[in-house]
Design an enzyme around this catalytic site. Sequence first.
Site, PDB file in Angstrom:
ATOM      1  N   ASP A  45      21.675 -15.586  -4.393  1.00 37.28           N
ATOM      2  CA  ASP A  45      22.597 -15.860  -3.634  1.00 37.28           C
ATOM      3  C   ASP A  45      23.697 -16.760  -4.480  1.00 37.28           C
ATOM      4  OD1 ASP A  45      24.036 -16.431  -1.302  1.00 37.28           O
ATOM      5  OD2 ASP A  45      22.909 -18.076  -0.433  1.00 37.28           O
ATOM      6  N   HIS A  46      24.883 -17.242  -3.856  1.00 31.72           N
ATOM      7  CA  HIS A  46      25.837 -17.923  -4.476  1.00 31.72           C
ATOM      8  C   HIS A  46      25.735 -19.279  -3.993  1.00 31.72           C
ATOM      9  CE1 HIS A  46      27.651 -13.934  -5.135  1.00 31.72           C
ATOM     10  NE2 HIS A  46      27.140 -14.177  -6.256  1.00 31.72           N
ATOM     11  N   TYR A  64      26.689 -17.457   1.691  1.00 30.31           N
ATOM     12  CA  TYR A  64      25.965 -16.318   2.734  1.00 30.31           C
ATOM     13  C   TYR A  64      25.873 -14.912   2.130  1.00 30.31           C
ATOM     14  CZ  TYR A  64      28.357 -19.762   5.860  1.00 30.31           C
ATOM     15  OH  TYR A  64      29.075 -21.050   6.305  1.00 30.31           O
ATOM     16  N   HIS A  65      25.279 -14.951   0.847  1.00 28.58           N
ATOM     17  CA  HIS A  65      24.966 -13.715   0.093  1.00 28.58           C
ATOM     18  C   HIS A  65      23.682 -13.551  -0.291  1.00 28.58           C
ATOM     19  CE1 HIS A  65      29.464 -14.520  -1.040  1.00 28.58           C
ATOM     20  NE2 HIS A  65      29.475 -13.924  -0.077  1.00 28.58           N
ATOM     21  N   PRO A  66      22.623 -13.553   0.478  1.00 25.25           N
ATOM     22  CA  PRO A  66      21.158 -13.339   0.087  1.00 25.25           C
ATOM     23  C   PRO A  66      21.141 -11.658  -0.349  1.00 25.25           C
ATOM     24  CG  PRO A  66      21.200 -13.757   2.295  1.00 25.25           C
ATOM     25  CD  PRO A  66      22.585 -14.021   1.930  1.00 25.25           C
TER      26      PRO A  66
END
Length: 537
Positions: free
Chosen positions: A304-305, A474-476
């Site tokens: 993720d970020h 919000y990047h899993p």
Amino acid sequence: MASTKAGQGARAAQRTYDYIVVGAGSAGAVVAARLSEDAGTSVLLVEAGGSHKHLSVQVPAAFSKQFKTERDWNVLTEPEPHLGGRRIYHPRAKMLGGCSGMNAMIYIRGNKADYDGWAKSGATGWSYDEVLPYFKRSENNSRGADRFHGDQGPQHIQDLRSPNPVVQRLIEGAAATGLQRNDDFNGAAQEGTGFYQVTHKRGSRWTTADGYLAPAAKRANLTVLTEAHVHRVTLSEGRATGIEVEVDGEMHAVRCTREVVLSAGAFNTPQLLMLSGIGPAEHLAEHGIEAVVDNPHVGDHLMDHPMYLVNAETSASGTLAEAESPKQLVNYLARRRGVLTSNVGEGGAFFHTRAGLDAPDMQLIFAPGYFWEHGAATHDTPAMGIGCSLVGAKSRGQVRLRSADPKDQVAATFNYFAEQEDMDAMVAAVEKVREILASSPMRELVGEEIHPGSQTRTREELEEEIRRGVEHTYHPSCTARIGSEGEGVVDPELRVYGVTGLRVADASVFPTVTHGNTHAPTVLVGEKAADLIRAAQ
Ligand SMILES: Cc1cc2nc3c(=O)[nH]c(=O)nc-3n(C[C@H](O)[C@H](O)[C@H](O)COP(=O)(O)OP(=O)(O)OC[C@H]3O[C@@H](n4cnc5c(N)ncnc54)[C@H](O)[C@@H]3O)c2cc1C
């Protein structure tokens, strides 16, 4: 008598489909729509959520109003070991269109080096030159077609209709600190500063349900089952034969003759694999699940970020603080213009925090409003938020089962800042943002720094504040990654190792998370998956 959900489930269970796609999100809606273009093929698309027709989906600036509602899976991580045990909230959409109906609408494909890196690591067919045609095929860019862009695809990509002057000034500030202007982050180069393009049509959000499912709705060979929670994939003699799905409290077994495609997202796809007996055998045994395929990589490599938001008060007018005024409401409803058309993260920058990297490791996201605690916190004077999204993050985590109950949340741990270089990059980014706020185009607009706060000065203080306040972009992804057998979960054609008739197509399959927002790369996965599936018949 009106047909009940359970009735629809029972009817679906009586039929056999060629394909079953689980999850109607950024990728699943694309896979189902593309597969059903062939009139001779029958497709069932199963989605746990319902309709995406809500004002808070449609109105761009309202996206965070969906958090913790019935349209959110509302995931909470395990205590994060490097964040003092904080549990981190992850909104995940539960509706047609999935997170394309809840996200911040920034259209970023990632860096060319992402795809070339994927191909180099064994993901044959996924190099930049090989994926570019899929990006173009999916795209209807209002600027028209060129070497990098398409204008005939289902997904509307547009410039903001009412770009905010505060964001314009932030871009000028970033340029004054030495970043070059970039008006197309998806073109020849990613580096630089500018406005983002967004997944909008005429000032409103455009989801994969709008672009892909709505035009396919009249096809007799596509069945869309909503409010239907898939519990597991059924397997027989090493082959996926269908799914078990709960509709209105009743369980149904639905069969397919060709393939099941899991597109349930980076949390729920590994959950479904594990519930179906595909995963780390020891972990499955802890929950009384017999392993059909012992693969320790299922749920692993979660990426993720992390994002830290610098917030500062501003003397500028026209910020998101005015979004709910009657004037802006009328402006939106009558003309699809004004502050409500803001996607919040309107512009930003990509840059390197250190030398020697293949791609910029930092993305800035400029919001013309206060943004803290996922938009839930308020501030009593107008403010702006600058997100520092660490797109080159190295830390990895994992998704595991909390229990064998399909209705239970997964146990996810991201290990944000397990790597010191991730923290070094974040500190450098906060310092860069302070430089931008102090630049001549910005200085006169900037008031008190709210987060991390002007009292936070030393390196130690900054690190502490970042650990206390960091969230994510919000990047899993990467929890069912493409890799060789023994290193991944799916092969480059997205087929799950150890069984036949089962593929994954969503953000889980990324070998590594891309340098940027993840919706466009997930649509790419959906587009390419459909071609791979069709080619196999
Ligand atoms: C708040 C937020 C902001 C974001 N901002 C951006 C942005 O600005 N730009 C960008 O590019 N990306 C952004 N992203 C990320 C991007 O939207 C996601 O990476 C992408 O949508 C993931 O797509 P997916 O297909 O993997 O999963 P999803 O889109 O999450 O789709 C999965 C679908 O499967 C369904 N499902 C799950 N489990 C089951 C089950 N058991 N049975 C039936 N159905 C099931 C879900 O309900 C969902 O509809 C954001 C995401 C969020 C949440």
